[in-house]
Design an enzyme around this catalytic site. Structure first.
Site, PDB file in Angstrom:
ATOM      1  N   ASN A  70     -12.127   3.111   9.132  1.00  0.00           N
ATOM      2  CA  ASN A  70     -11.079   2.325   8.460  1.00  0.00           C
ATOM      3  C   ASN A  70      -9.703   2.750   8.995  1.00  0.00           C
ATOM      4  OD1 ASN A  70      -9.443   0.881   6.742  1.00  0.00           O
ATOM      5  ND2 ASN A  70     -10.584   1.394   4.896  1.00  0.00           N
TER       6      ASN A  70
ATOM      7  N   TYR B 166      -2.350   6.257   5.206  1.00  0.00           N
ATOM      8  CA  TYR B 166      -2.291   7.600   4.615  1.00  0.00           C
ATOM      9  C   TYR B 166      -1.482   8.549   5.511  1.00  0.00           C
ATOM     10  CZ  TYR B 166      -5.921   5.594   1.716  1.00  0.00           C
ATOM     11  OH  TYR B 166      -6.626   4.763   0.876  1.00  0.00           O
TER      12      TYR B 166
ATOM     13  N   GLY C 259       0.843  -1.201   0.000  1.00  0.00           N
ATOM     14  CA  GLY C 259       0.000   0.000   0.000  1.00  0.00           C
ATOM     15  C   GLY C 259       0.875   1.246   0.000  1.00  0.00           C
TER      16      GLY C 259
HETATM   17  C1  ACO Z   1      -9.414   5.896  -0.941  1.00  0.00           C
HETATM   18  C2  ACO Z   1      -9.672   4.516  -0.557  1.00  0.00           C
HETATM   19  O1  ACO Z   1      -9.652   3.704  -1.404  1.00  0.00           O
HETATM   20  S1  ACO Z   1      -9.927   4.109   1.077  1.00  0.00           S
HETATM   21  C3  ACO Z   1     -10.049   2.354   1.114  1.00  0.00           C
HETATM   22  C4  ACO Z   1      -8.769   1.719   1.453  1.00  0.00           C
HETATM   23  N1  ACO Z   1      -8.835   0.308   1.086  1.00  0.00           N
HETATM   24  C5  ACO Z   1      -9.311  -0.674   1.885  1.00  0.00           C
HETATM   25  O2  ACO Z   1      -9.729  -0.453   3.008  1.00  0.00           O
HETATM   26  C6  ACO Z   1      -9.341  -2.063   1.253  1.00  0.00           C
HETATM   27  C7  ACO Z   1      -8.874  -3.138   2.213  1.00  0.00           C
HETATM   28  N2  ACO Z   1      -7.549  -2.837   2.785  1.00  0.00           N
HETATM   29  C8  ACO Z   1      -6.428  -2.881   2.037  1.00  0.00           C
HETATM   30  O3  ACO Z   1      -6.452  -3.138   0.842  1.00  0.00           O
HETATM   31  C9  ACO Z   1      -5.112  -2.643   2.758  1.00  0.00           C
HETATM   32  O4  ACO Z   1      -5.248  -3.018   4.095  1.00  0.00           O
HETATM   33  C10 ACO Z   1      -4.612  -1.177   2.697  1.00  0.00           C
HETATM   34  C11 ACO Z   1      -4.595  -0.668   1.270  1.00  0.00           C
HETATM   35  C12 ACO Z   1      -5.503  -0.253   3.539  1.00  0.00           C
HETATM   36  C13 ACO Z   1      -3.187  -1.149   3.277  1.00  0.00           C
HETATM   37  O5  ACO Z   1      -2.338  -1.864   2.411  1.00  0.00           O
HETATM   38  P1  ACO Z   1      -1.035  -2.640   2.962  1.00  0.00           P
HETATM   39  O6  ACO Z   1      -0.234  -3.066   1.812  1.00  0.00           O
HETATM   40  O7  ACO Z   1      -1.463  -3.668   3.919  1.00  0.00           O
HETATM   41  O8  ACO Z   1      -0.303  -1.464   3.759  1.00  0.00           O
HETATM   42  P2  ACO Z   1       1.257  -1.395   4.086  1.00  0.00           P
HETATM   43  O9  ACO Z   1       1.780  -2.752   4.384  1.00  0.00           O
HETATM   44  O10 ACO Z   1       1.935  -0.620   3.024  1.00  0.00           O
HETATM   45  O11 ACO Z   1       1.226  -0.561   5.435  1.00  0.00           O
HETATM   46  C14 ACO Z   1       1.856   0.701   5.568  1.00  0.00           C
HETATM   47  C15 ACO Z   1       1.489   1.274   6.923  1.00  0.00           C
HETATM   48  O12 ACO Z   1       0.080   1.506   6.989  1.00  0.00           O
HETATM   49  C16 ACO Z   1      -0.394   1.188   8.313  1.00  0.00           C
HETATM   50  N3  ACO Z   1      -1.338   0.063   8.224  1.00  0.00           N
HETATM   51  C17 ACO Z   1      -1.677  -0.630   7.106  1.00  0.00           C
HETATM   52  N4  ACO Z   1      -2.626  -1.547   7.397  1.00  0.00           N
HETATM   53  C18 ACO Z   1      -2.882  -1.435   8.713  1.00  0.00           C
HETATM   54  C19 ACO Z   1      -3.768  -2.112   9.612  1.00  0.00           C
HETATM   55  N5  ACO Z   1      -4.578  -3.083   9.198  1.00  0.00           N
HETATM   56  N6  ACO Z   1      -3.771  -1.728  10.908  1.00  0.00           N
HETATM   57  C20 ACO Z   1      -2.965  -0.747  11.356  1.00  0.00           C
HETATM   58  N7  ACO Z   1      -2.090  -0.064  10.551  1.00  0.00           N
HETATM   59  C21 ACO Z   1      -2.060  -0.399   9.250  1.00  0.00           C
HETATM   60  C22 ACO Z   1       0.831   0.841   9.123  1.00  0.00           C
HETATM   61  O13 ACO Z   1       1.318   2.044   9.692  1.00  0.00           O
HETATM   62  C23 ACO Z   1       1.791   0.337   8.066  1.00  0.00           C
HETATM   63  O14 ACO Z   1       3.136   0.490   8.415  1.00  0.00           O
HETATM   64  P3  ACO Z   1       3.855  -0.690   9.272  1.00  0.00           P
HETATM   65  O15 ACO Z   1       3.506  -1.997   8.609  1.00  0.00           O
HETATM   66  O16 ACO Z   1       5.290  -0.299   9.175  1.00  0.00           O
HETATM   67  O17 ACO Z   1       3.273  -0.595  10.648  1.00  0.00           O
END
Ligand code: ACO
Length: 265
Positions: free
Chosen positions: A225, A232, A198
């Site tokens: 969320n 972000y 992400g």
């Molecule tokens: C505008 C929109 O589209 S809003 C909708 C966003 N999309 C969704 O909710 C769909 C379902 N969720 C997802 O697809 C994913 O969980 C995403 C896109 C929100 C995050 O993608 P990921 O690849 O898991 O994030 P990534 O690994 O890059 O995490 C970066 C940082 O974000 C934060 N983070 C990401 N997911 C989480 C979580 N579930 N809980 C807490 N912190 C989180 C952390 O700070 C993390 O850093 P760290 O791992 O060093 O602690």
């Protein structure tokens, strides 16, 4: 209620071996699944897939087949389907509708959008990804005769506003010089979350936005969320405004925050 934001697996395993009187645990670690029946806490570790970063590619999509795969990942991530009669039909029609909408935006058919890019993170079907069978079969596409899988995707939209969403205030619009953009449809395959995908996708969209001359980048996120909000925040976005409760009720969804980041520096 116990609220564990980063549960220690050893601690949970310890709990799971004991009778736990009222084990209502809210877990936010996507690699852990907890179920509870008759006071017994059960813990299962979800199949975690690790990424070979040297094989990862993050770029704007090139082919129709890749765009279809990105849309299938979105439908798979944003909708929950219960297996029942007609569910396949529903999945197919949602996918087609989303594909047509995205294609229209990218090809410039919608005048409200000056420019739209779909940015995908993709991996070849090899190594540990093979164990994620569902993901591989649903989100694969062919590139240069080889199978790859879309594992993360988002859209970058250069426009004044997105339909039914809060409008950003920056920069003030002057003439035809549109320097505002919104990120939307951010998702990473559930099997691969918390691997930094992400974060990489958002950074890539910032790079592309700068190339387009964007100075102010926005994203909308549901107030419940927390995972996405943290992502972000880590990417430098800050709060600008929030949707009024009446509007969210009218639209039948959770309220959103509007977050902003400055691309001038
Ligand atoms: C505008 C929109 O589209 S809003 C909708 C966003 N999309 C969704 O909710 C769909 C379902 N969720 C997802 O697809 C994913 O969980 C995403 C896109 C929100 C995050 O993608 P990921 O690849 O898991 O994030 P990534 O690994 O890059 O995490 C970066 C940082 O974000 C934060 N983070 C990401 N997911 C989480 C979580 N579930 N809980 C807490 N912190 C989180 C952390 O700070 C993390 O850093 P760290 O791992 O060093 O602690």
């Amino acid at each position: 209620m116990a609220l564990l934001s980063s549960p220690d697996p050893q601690f949970l395993l310890h709990l799971s071996k004991r009778k736990f009187p009222n084990p209502k645990l809210l877990l936010r670690n996507p690699n852990l699944r907890v179920s509870c029946s008759s006071g017994q806490l059960r813990l299962a570790t979800k199949e975690a897939v690790t990424i070979d970063s040297s094989q990862l590619r993050i770029k704007e999509f090139l082919t129709d087949s890749e765009l279809h795969a990105a849309v299938r990942l979105r439908i798979r991530t944003f909708y929950e389907f219960r297996e029942s009669y007609g569910v396949e039909e529903l999945r197919r029609s949602l996918t087609e509708r989303e594909y047509e909408g995205l294609n229209d935006r990218i090809s410039g058919k919608l005048v409200a959008f000056k420019r739209v890019a779909c940015i995908n993170a993709t991996l070849p079907i090899s190594g540990s990804l093979i164990s994620a069978e569902g993901l591989c079969s649903e989100c694969k596409f062919i590139e240069d005769g080889k199978e790859r899988v879309v594992v993360g995707t988002l859209d970058l939209n250069q426009c004044l506003w997105l339909p039914d969403e809060l409008t950003g205030r920056r920069p003030e619009v002057s003439g035809s010089n549109l320097m505002r953009a919104y990120i939307s449809n951010v998702c990473v395959a559930k099997e691969l979350q918390r691997n930094g995908l992400g974060f990489k996708l958002i950074n890539k969209s910032k790079d592309l936005a700068r190339v387009w001359g964007i100075t102010d980048l926005y994203v909308h996120v549901a107030i419940d969320n927390e995972g996405a909000q943290k992502l972000y925040e880590k990417c430098g976005f800050v709060y600008e405004s929030e949707e009024p409760a009446w509007k969210a009720r009218f639209l039948g969804r959770t309220r959103r925050f509007l977050l902003w980041t400055d691309l001038k520096n």
